[in-house]
Write an enzyme that holds these catalytic residues in place. Structure first.
Site, PDB file in Angstrom:
ATOM      1  N   ALA A  27      -0.476  -2.710  13.473  1.00 27.79           N
ATOM      2  CA  ALA A  27      -0.190  -1.403  13.205  1.00 27.79           C
ATOM      3  C   ALA A  27       0.888  -0.638  14.230  1.00 27.79           C
ATOM      4  O   ALA A  27       0.696  -1.039  15.289  1.00 27.79           O
ATOM      5  CB  ALA A  27      -1.009   0.328  13.788  1.00 27.79           C
ATOM      6  N   ASN A  34       0.829  -1.422   0.189  1.00 25.80           N
ATOM      7  CA  ASN A  34       0.084   0.020   0.027  1.00 25.80           C
ATOM      8  C   ASN A  34       0.692   1.062   0.110  1.00 25.80           C
ATOM      9  O   ASN A  34       2.591   1.329   0.031  1.00 25.80           O
ATOM     10  CB  ASN A  34      -1.365  -0.137   1.079  1.00 25.80           C
ATOM     11  CG  ASN A  34      -2.346   0.728   1.102  1.00 25.80           C
ATOM     12  OD1 ASN A  34      -2.233   2.385  -0.169  1.00 25.80           O
ATOM     13  ND2 ASN A  34      -3.445  -0.120   1.537  1.00 25.80           N
ATOM     14  N   ARG A  82      -1.370 -13.689  20.730  1.00 25.83           N
ATOM     15  CA  ARG A  82      -1.985 -15.108  20.315  1.00 25.83           C
ATOM     16  C   ARG A  82      -2.312 -15.954  18.770  1.00 25.83           C
ATOM     17  O   ARG A  82      -1.429 -15.378  18.134  1.00 25.83           O
ATOM     18  CB  ARG A  82      -3.681 -14.706  20.582  1.00 25.83           C
ATOM     19  CG  ARG A  82      -4.115 -14.486  19.556  1.00 25.83           C
ATOM     20  CD  ARG A  82      -5.812 -14.375  19.698  1.00 25.83           C
ATOM     21  NE  ARG A  82      -6.529 -13.326  18.090  1.00 25.83           N
ATOM     22  CZ  ARG A  82      -6.884 -13.899  17.023  1.00 25.83           C
ATOM     23  NH1 ARG A  82      -6.915 -15.419  17.229  1.00 25.83           N
ATOM     24  NH2 ARG A  82      -8.026 -13.550  16.460  1.00 25.83           N
ATOM     25  N   HIS A 109      22.294   0.674   9.684  1.00 26.18           N
ATOM     26  CA  HIS A 109      23.039   1.391   9.481  1.00 26.18           C
ATOM     27  C   HIS A 109      23.841   1.518  10.199  1.00 26.18           C
ATOM     28  O   HIS A 109      24.187   0.906  11.659  1.00 26.18           O
ATOM     29  CB  HIS A 109      22.431   3.190  10.120  1.00 26.18           C
ATOM     30  CG  HIS A 109      21.677   3.593   8.206  1.00 26.18           C
ATOM     31  ND1 HIS A 109      22.200   4.517   7.908  1.00 26.18           N
ATOM     32  CD2 HIS A 109      20.804   3.364   8.360  1.00 26.18           C
ATOM     33  CE1 HIS A 109      21.562   4.940   6.868  1.00 26.18           C
ATOM     34  NE2 HIS A 109      20.307   4.466   7.873  1.00 26.18           N
TER      35      HIS A 109
END
Lengths: 199, 308
Positions: free
Chosen positions: A171, A93, A194, A123
């Site tokens: 998220a 997306n 879970r 890095h």
């Protein structure tokens, strides 16, 4: 104060170099080439796409499966000999970034929500005598994402991590350790909440 | 701390000042997914055999995708009458030499006759020897039927397998000699079954040898893995030829499908003949082929030699 002509010429040359490099994808011919490469793979990319996509495709370092969809602003980058694989039916997306130093593999039918970041690189910052941006990269190993993994918005998957098939990652999670298949995980760092059970 | 403005030194073809962008690579090693992608994109795969260090270097320089250390080397480089007598040890020597000569192409080693047919255990053990001792990327074995189980066993052991159907030279006697296979409906069906079984067994690619082009063409719709043809027409996903056949080095019976792109044997014989003639006429060696010594040292040497 006006810079002397020699300085200005140098600056202009440098600016031109940067422009030719960083703005090469939107050049109409390169844009057409990128679409052509996706077309012949039964995949589609929504504009803009960032990174050395064309070079990777032509050098066989970027594998794009059938029916892959890249939404606008996806950034795929893999310098040198690095390889990226995106399995068939994946959807990346808005603004997803995949950065490979050696190898990033994404399985089939994965979904990455807006702003996800998948990489096998870190890095380096171990040299106090040099600016951090000049220290280059290191890796803990290839990053692998199994089939049918769903990552919520802004999930970060870091170097050396394997995410098992059909995992769901909440998220804003940061995945720093491998996740077994069929896990629901979230948090910073991501923890398994879970296991997915199928009736 | 360096204060050099690094951006100004970067050539235009490369990203300006991007520290992580390594120099452009030489060709990347060919991988199995890349071969699958070639098939998907309709880009033909070029495969050639090689048997030693120089032929491997030639294949690498020519940009070949897959190099096969074929048991055809038994005939072309070891001088046997057929591919049957060659041993695993001999094939390992050839495969190791080829590995030292090329890094980019995928390296497939032929399992020789008698080294895998008897049992799955034998097949896996032999395949493992080739991977471990010669550095090959994959192995090839001939035939369908019971060989499908052998292929499955080797794949199960984590070693990529290339199948081979149609004319299988190791068992040519049972097939009635070196002749095209699948030229009747029932024989074509056997070839088709073997090919599909090998595909199901997990082979990453398959060689069709000496099969009518139309049969191969019909079969292609069922093949999901790359099909490499040799004498199987133009509808395959790639072609393979024997190095010594295509360069005209081998003088044995040349099959119909072996197109000659060069006549190296004639050139080699001419070269050696000229050498022989020059040796006999003392035209060789010329002064530029010899080493010199300081005249003083030479006089001293002669003196020392007299005294001794």
């Amino acid at each position: 104060m006006q810079a002397d002509p020699a300085t200005l010429a140098r600056q202009a040359r440098l600016w031109g170099q940067k422009w030719r490099w960083y703005e090469r994808n939107p050049m109409p011919w390169n844009r057409a080439r990128i679409h052509w490469e996706f077309l012949r793979r039964d995949a589609f990319v929504r504009w803009p796409v960032h990174g050395n996509v064309l070079e990777m495709l032509r050098e066989g370092r970027l594998e794009i499966g059938r029916h892959v969809l890249l939404e606008p602003g996806v950034w795929l980058t893999a310098p040198g000999r690095a390889r990226i694989t995106i399995g068939e039916g994946c959807v990346l997306n808005l603004g997803v970034m995949v950065a490979a130093m050696e190898r990033v593999e994404i399985g089939a039918h994965c979904m990455f929500a807006n702003g996800c970041f998948v990489t096998d690189a870190d890095h380096r910052f171990d040299d106090p005598s040099r600016p951090v941006p000049w220290q280059g990269f290191t890796t803990k190993g290839p990053t692998r994402v199994g089939d049918n993994v769903w990552c919520g918005a802004n999930v970060v998957i870091t170097s050396g991590v394997s995410v098992g098939e059909r995992c769901v990652i909440g998220a804003n999670s940061v995945v720093v350790e491998s996740l077994p298949a069929f896990s629901v995980a979230a948090g910073v760092p991501a923890r398994v909440l879970r296991r997915i059970e199928y009736a | 701390m360096s204060t050099t403005p690094r951006l100004t030194t970067v050539p235009t073809a490369r990203p300006p000042g991007v520290a992580h962008d390594a120099p452009p690579p030489e060709r990347l090693p060919v991988t199995l997914p890349q071969l699958a992608e070639h098939k998907r994109l309709g880009e033909p795969i070029a495969m050639v055999t090689a048997y030693d260090y120089p032929s491997a270097q030639v294949a690498e320089a020519a940009g070949v995708d897959v190099v096969l250390v074929g048991d055809s080397g038994a005939m072309t480089v070891l001088g046997y009458d057929s591919t049957v007598p060659v041993s695993v040890e001999e094939m390992l020597v050839l495969a190791s030499a080829v590995r030292r000569g090329c890094r980019t192409p995928l390296l497939v080693a032929d399992l020789p006759f008698g080294s895998y047919e008897a049992s799955d255990e034998l097949a896996v053990a032999t395949a493992q020897r080739f991977i471990k001792e010669s550095g090959a990327d994959a192995v090839k074995l001939e035939g369908g039927g019971t060989m499908v189980a052998r292929a499955r066993a080797i794949v199960g052991a984590g070693i990529p397998v290339m199948g081979h159907v149609g004319l299988t030279p190791q068992t040519a006697t049972a097939l009635g000699g070196y002749r095209a296979q699948g030229r009747t409906a029932t024989r074509a069906l056997e070839v088709a079954r073997d090919a599909i079984d090998l595909q199901r067994a997990g082979c990453f690619a398959i060689v069709f040898e000496a099969v009518p082009a139309a049969v191969c063409d019909t079969l292609m719709t069922r093949m999901e893995i790359p099909v490499i043809g040799i004498g199987a027409g133009g509808s395959t996903d790639g072609q393979v030829l024997v190095f010594h056949d295509l360069l005209g080095i081998y003088n044995g019976i040349s099959p119909r499908f072996a197109k000659r792109y060069a006549e190296l044997k004639a050139a080699m014989v001419a070269g050696v003949e000229e050498y022989v003639a020059e040796v006999r006429s003392r035209a060789f060696p010329a002064p530029e082929h010899t080493y010199s010594i300081d005249p003083g040292e030479l006089a001293e040497f002669r003196g020392l030699l007299e005294q001794s």
